[in-house]
Motif scaffolding. Sequence first.
Motif, mmCIF file in Angstrom:
data_model
loop_
_atom_site.group_PDB
_atom_site.id
_atom_site.type_symbol
_atom_site.label_atom_id
_atom_site.label_comp_id
_atom_site.label_asym_id
_atom_site.label_seq_id
_atom_site.Cartn_x
_atom_site.Cartn_y
_atom_site.Cartn_z
ATOM 1 N N VAL A 15 54.579 30.400 -61.835
ATOM 2 C CA VAL A 15 53.296 29.854 -61.382
ATOM 3 C C VAL A 15 53.443 29.275 -59.978
ATOM 4 N N ALA A 16 54.520 28.564 -59.727
ATOM 5 C CA ALA A 16 54.747 27.984 -58.391
ATOM 6 C C ALA A 16 54.910 29.081 -57.344
ATOM 7 N N LEU A 17 55.633 30.131 -57.688
ATOM 8 C CA LEU A 17 55.811 31.243 -56.767
ATOM 9 C C LEU A 17 54.484 31.965 -56.521
ATOM 10 N N GLU A 18 53.681 32.069 -57.569
ATOM 11 C CA GLU A 18 52.358 32.694 -57.408
ATOM 12 C C GLU A 18 51.477 31.875 -56.485
ATOM 13 N N LEU A 19 51.541 30.570 -56.598
ATOM 14 C CA LEU A 19 50.754 29.705 -55.708
ATOM 15 C C LEU A 19 51.180 29.870 -54.253
ATOM 16 N N ALA A 20 52.442 30.158 -54.045
ATOM 17 C CA ALA A 20 52.935 30.348 -52.676
ATOM 18 C C ALA A 20 52.555 31.717 -52.120
ATOM 19 N N THR A 21 52.425 32.724 -52.989
ATOM 20 C CA THR A 21 52.142 34.080 -52.514
ATOM 21 C C THR A 21 50.697 34.492 -52.704
ATOM 22 N N GLY A 22 50.028 34.007 -53.734
ATOM 23 C CA GLY A 22 48.633 34.356 -53.985
ATOM 24 C C GLY A 22 48.412 35.746 -54.516
ATOM 25 N N THR A 23 49.379 36.319 -55.206
ATOM 26 C CA THR A 23 49.236 37.687 -55.687
ATOM 27 C C THR A 23 48.482 37.804 -57.004
ATOM 28 N N PHE A 24 48.471 36.798 -57.809
ATOM 29 C CA PHE A 24 47.841 36.721 -59.125
ATOM 30 C C PHE A 24 48.610 37.511 -60.175
#
Length: 142
Positions: A15-24
Amino acid sequence: MAESTIWWLLAGGAVALELATGTFYLLMLAVGLAAAAVAAHLGLDLTGQMLVAAVVGGGAVVLWHWKRSKEPKPEHAQANTDVQMDIGETVHVAQWNADATANVKYRGSQWSVVLADSDGIPEPGLFKVRELHGNRLVVAKL
């Protein structure tokens, strides 16, 4: 450390990595990791937990990709109302030039106007903005 705790930490990291990349898509994988944590709480062995993570996470990614492919493609930026606030507005053209362009006063300044469907010189009147090309309004008759 319990296996479920490791799965929860992995889900939080995704989830943290997704927040940094925005890929969903990483969020969908985090759902699979959370499902594996629940499987660990229910007492499944490590192989079962990994299988749950793969099936739920991979399935969520495939479903999300399928859902996104069924949505209509967004219009290009010049004709997208989410990008250009002028799309859909009306302008009054008092006189057209011989080259099917005109100058109008719109939002407090002079704008160059070009006709979207160039079938000769149109009559003066109200026109709807369909696109923007640089500082030109592309219009169509109402």
